[in-house]
Write a protein that holds these residues in place. Structure first.
Motif, PDB file in Angstrom:
ATOM      1  N   ARG A  96       0.801  -1.220   0.000  1.00  0.00           N
ATOM      2  CA  ARG A  96       0.000   0.000   0.000  1.00  0.00           C
ATOM      3  C   ARG A  96       0.836   1.274   0.000  1.00  0.00           C
ATOM      4  NH1 ARG A  96      -5.353  -0.458   1.315  1.00  0.00           N
ATOM      5  NH2 ARG A  96      -6.090  -2.573   0.957  1.00  0.00           N
ATOM      6  N   ARG A  99       1.731   3.529  -3.144  1.00  0.00           N
ATOM      7  CA  ARG A  99       0.587   4.240  -3.716  1.00  0.00           C
ATOM      8  C   ARG A  99       0.351   5.549  -2.961  1.00  0.00           C
ATOM      9  NH1 ARG A  99      -3.221  -1.061  -3.396  1.00  0.00           N
ATOM     10  NH2 ARG A  99      -1.967  -2.407  -4.728  1.00  0.00           N
ATOM     11  N   THR A 100       0.365   5.452  -1.631  1.00  0.00           N
ATOM     12  CA  THR A 100       0.149   6.655  -0.836  1.00  0.00           C
ATOM     13  C   THR A 100       1.298   7.647  -1.009  1.00  0.00           C
ATOM     14  OG1 THR A 100      -1.091   5.420   0.767  1.00  0.00           O
ATOM     15  CG2 THR A 100      -0.199   7.496   1.500  1.00  0.00           C
ATOM     16  N   SER A 327      -4.296  10.948   4.998  1.00  0.00           N
ATOM     17  CA  SER A 327      -4.737  10.392   3.728  1.00  0.00           C
ATOM     18  C   SER A 327      -5.984   9.542   3.891  1.00  0.00           C
ATOM     19  CB  SER A 327      -3.617   9.558   3.123  1.00  0.00           C
ATOM     20  OG  SER A 327      -3.375   8.451   3.949  1.00  0.00           O
ATOM     21  N   THR A 330      -8.944  11.352   2.209  1.00  0.00           N
ATOM     22  CA  THR A 330      -8.773  11.478   0.765  1.00  0.00           C
ATOM     23  C   THR A 330      -8.890  10.126   0.083  1.00  0.00           C
ATOM     24  OG1 THR A 330      -7.197  13.189   1.285  1.00  0.00           O
ATOM     25  CG2 THR A 330      -7.267  12.451  -0.980  1.00  0.00           C
ATOM     26  N   GLU A 331      -8.229   9.128   0.648  1.00  0.00           N
ATOM     27  CA  GLU A 331      -8.228   7.822   0.003  1.00  0.00           C
ATOM     28  C   GLU A 331      -9.608   7.200   0.032  1.00  0.00           C
ATOM     29  OE1 GLU A 331      -5.074   5.525   1.634  1.00  0.00           O
ATOM     30  OE2 GLU A 331      -3.552   6.715   0.608  1.00  0.00           O
ATOM     31  N   TRP A 336      -8.817   5.335  -3.248  1.00  0.00           N
ATOM     32  CA  TRP A 336      -7.402   5.120  -3.555  1.00  0.00           C
ATOM     33  C   TRP A 336      -6.869   4.094  -2.553  1.00  0.00           C
ATOM     34  CZ3 TRP A 336      -4.636   7.490  -7.469  1.00  0.00           C
ATOM     35  CH2 TRP A 336      -3.248   7.313  -7.435  1.00  0.00           C
ATOM     36  N   GLY A 338      -4.643   2.973  -0.561  1.00  0.00           N
ATOM     37  CA  GLY A 338      -3.321   3.220   0.018  1.00  0.00           C
ATOM     38  C   GLY A 338      -3.298   2.926   1.505  1.00  0.00           C
ATOM     39  N   GLN A 341      -6.529   3.856   3.662  1.00  0.00           N
ATOM     40  CA  GLN A 341      -7.613   2.875   3.639  1.00  0.00           C
ATOM     41  C   GLN A 341      -7.256   1.650   4.457  1.00  0.00           C
ATOM     42  OE1 GLN A 341      -9.135   1.651  -0.081  1.00  0.00           O
ATOM     43  NE2 GLN A 341     -10.537   3.397  -0.176  1.00  0.00           N
TER      44      GLN A 341
END
Lengths: 390, 324
Positions: A96, A99-100, A327, A330-331, A336, A338, A341
């Motif tokens: 993960r 990606r983040t 994040s 946002t994720e 997303w 990342g 999540q």
């Protein structure tokens, strides 16, 4: 300096230890038996359950469990995910994290530069009409309720206009027969960004010694073009050429989240830069610089903005710390997959080893960011440079 | 007779404020010859520094030059564009500001800040040439070369001020303005710095405008001087002549307010009242409300402020010449 870093590292270890123990205790305070989730996992043979139970002392009293956890942690053993059983938390994070990192390092760099640049211009053009309007806009985007704003942008650009994909970080149909993992592309993109920024940084530092301003500017411009040509060749030769469409797919998915988070995040930097720089502009040395006959642009960039940088960098470093925990929102909104999540899912599903590992990762990250902040101060402001003691 | 390097003619400058126009500089006329040292003295708020900033066209945004001219070496400075001014600044006229403590940017090395000025005006110089130039200047003001690689906070007040003088000389200006260069320093350092300035001035044959509230310093430093009060020059002439024969009541009081180290012990005199507000300007004599023993003309405001020549080169405001 070395001594200072060693001293700080020792301090950090102590702080981290406290952080680790208190996080463990907090998770322990969640009602119910988190470990019983493991029993529901169909992938798990009954003897394995017993083995995990014994290895990590999950049936022992709290004190012993904490002790065992900390010892195992420093040995590098984080246990197994309760949910994705054979996988360890480290494996999950390793999947993960790129990606983040990719998404949020781009966001932060873009937001910092736009914010700093706009703040600089705002302070410089104080009192003009454009300044008033941009300041009002910045205050709006600084105070707007972020989830609502993100959803509105997603609705407008993703659904209404259809310019950008709604959620996910790639089109699965494109990747159906891809010979490699998305992580390969992510780490490749991160490495590329890192190398390009380092090269630019070196080009900038190396040219500082050139006396004539015009040739310094020309060489910097030439180096920029060289980097540009170099990256063009990189993406059009060999292995990278085959990966280009996939990288482009990811980049395309990144545009909307980067844009939305930047709009929200730049404003803080811009407003802070504006305030600090307006203070600096009143200083006597700005008058001296004007009296010396230096160009307005150089006074703005070299004298005023450079000195106003310190508090701005401070606040920026604290934003970096929130890369991972910030994040989450946002994720979730942009689907997303990342670290954010992962963290949220792990907490909601009481997948404690994963949640603990993710949290400790955030902790380590925060501590290192603070250390970097302290070290970078000494480069930015000679007045607080650390003297070796003795 | 050497030629005039700076001619200020009938200069008027005011600040636009919400309460009205503050007439900071009124009909100021003086000239400075090549190699001459010219003093400007007066109390706080009398417009000395406003004159200084106007000479370099560095006045703040709300300042308006309503009339008058400043000619530097035959070039008219009033009305020049910003880019033309940039060429003149430091190259032809440089300034040593009040409070050297804050004259240096805290995050740039001293050497780099001086080099920056030279680079702006002599772009073709190599780094080595510039370093040699700075080293030469440092020798004149008594600093070690290693100071170049220091940051401002690593220097003492006196060292900073010496470096500021080196900075002011870095582009070989025709004239240097010293705006209270010793304000923030202790007396011992003040004395050193004054000697340094005097030495440099004689060595390089510089023209110097020395601005101070301390009339004793002016006496030591200058050939000619002007006394300012409420934005106007009230007396000007050769320093020796003004000290031996002060004609304006304000100058006399200024001299009597300074203790003398030698000679008989006299009671110092203080001046009552406050300087007048300069908002919207003044009619007639600015000094009459505070004049300890005004003449009839002065009290009734019969005479407007106008300098008259009393003896060769020594001018005083006609209004207060006959006051007590």
């Amino acid at each position: 300096m070395v001594e200072y870093i060693i001293r700080r590292t020792l301090q950090m270890i102590v702080v981290f230890f406290i952080f680790l123990v208190s996080s463990y205790l907090l998770f322990n305070a969640i009602p119910g038996n988190a470990f019983s989730n493991l029993l529901l996992n169909p992938n798990l043979p009954p003897d394995a359950y017993q083995k995990v139970l014994e290895t990590y002392g999950l049936d022992k009293p709290l004190g012993e469990r904490v002790q065992l956890y900390v010892v195992n942690f420093f040995k590098g053993d984080f246990g197994y995910s309760y949910k994705y059983f054979p996988k360890t938390p480290i494996e999950l994070i390793a999947e993960r994290l790129p990606r983040t990192l990719m998404l949020f390092s781009v966001v932060n760099i873009v937001a910092f530069y736009t914010g700093f640049f706009i703040g600089k211009i705002l302070a410089w053009r104080r009192g003009s009409k454009s300044e008033t309007w941009i300041t009002i806009t910045s205050v709006f985007s600084y105070t707007v309720f972020y989830p609502w704003f993100a959803l509105m942008m997603l609705w407008f650009f993703g659904y209404k206009m259809g310019w950008f994909p709604i959620g996910k970080f790639l089109y699965p149909e494109k990747w159906y027969d891809a010979p490699f993992d998305s992580d390969v592309i992510f780490s490749m993109m991160i490495k590329f960004t890192l190398v390009v920024s380092l090269l630019q940084f070196f080009a900038y530092t190396a040219t500082r010694g050139i006396e004539a301003l015009s040739s310094r500017r020309n060489i910097r411009f030439a180096s920029l073009i060289a980097i540009f040509i170099g990256s063009y060749f990189y993406w059009n030769t060999g292995e990278a050429l085959a990966r280009k469409p996939y990288a482009a797919d990811i980049a395309y998915h990144m545009i909307l989240p980067v844009m939305v988070v930047t709009i929200v995040a730049f404003a803080g930097t811009a407003l802070l830069t504006r305030t600090t720089m307006m203070e600096v502009l009143k200083e006597d040395y700005i008058l001296t610089a004007r009296a010396k006959g230096i160009s307005q642009k150089r006074i703005r960039d070299r004298h005023a903005a450079r000195t106003a940088l310190l508090p701005v960098v401070t606040s920026f470093i604290f934003t970096i710390v929130t890369i991972i925990d910030g994040s989450v929102l946002t994720e979730q909104i942009f689907s997303w997959p990342g670290m954010g999540q992962l963290l949220l899912q792990a907490v909601l599903e009481e997948d404690i080893p994963v949640a603990m590992a993710a949290f400790s990762f955030v902790g380590v990250f925060a501590l290192i960011a603070h250390l970097i902040a302290d070290i970078s101060y000494s480069y930015l402001d000679p007045r607080i440079r650390v003297k070796s003691q003795g | 007779m050497s030629k005039d390097i700076l001619v200020v003619d009938n200069l008027n400058m005011h600040y636009e404020t919400l309460e009205g126009k503050v007439m900071a500089v009124n009909n100021v006329t003086f000239s400075v010859k090549e190699g001459e040292s010219f003093g400007l003295v007066g109390e706080s708020g009398c417009g000395k520094s406003s004159v200084a900033s106007t000479l370099l066209q560095l006045q703040s945004d709300n300042a308006v030059i309503s009339s008058g001219s400043i000619k530097l070496d035959e070039k008219e400075l009033v009305g020049m564009t910003e880019s033309e001014l940039r060429k003149v600044r430091w190259n032809d006229i440089s300034i040593v500001f009040q409070g050297a403590m804050n004259a240096w940017n805290p995050v740039i090395k001293i050497g780099e800040q001086i080099r920056e000025a030279i680079r702006e005006h002599y772009p073709s110089n190599s780094k080595k040439e510039n370093t040699e130039k700075i080293s030469e200047l440092f020798k004149i003001v008594g600093l070690e070369d290693s100071i170049m690689d220091r940051y401002p906070h690593e220097l003492s007040g006196g060292m900073k001020q010496r470096a500021v003088i080196a900075l002011a000389l870095s582009c070989d200006p025709k004239i240097v303005i010293a705006d209270e260069p010793t304000t923030a320093l202790d007396v011992v350092i003040q004395d050193q710095i004054l000697k340094e300035i005097k030495k440099v001035q004689e060595l390089l044959g510089l023209s110097l405008i020395y601005i101070s509230h301390d009339i004793a310093v002016i006496a030591e430093m200058t050939d000619n001087m002007a006394v300012m009060y409420a934005g106007s020059i009230v007396e000007k002439g050769p320093t020796a002549s003004i000290f031996s024969n002060p004609r304006h009541a304000y100058t006399r009081l200024l001299l009597e307010s300074t203790p003398s180290v030698v000679g008989e012990k006299k009671k110092l005199r203080a001046l009552d009242g406050e300087p007048p507000s300069l908002i919207n300007g003044l009619d007639a004599c600015a000094f009459s409300p505070r004049c300890p023993d005004p003449s009839d003309d002065c009290k009734n405001g019969n005479l407007e402020m106008k300098l008259i020549e009393i003896e060769d080169g020594h001018w005083a405001d006609q209004c207060c010449v006959n006051c007590g």
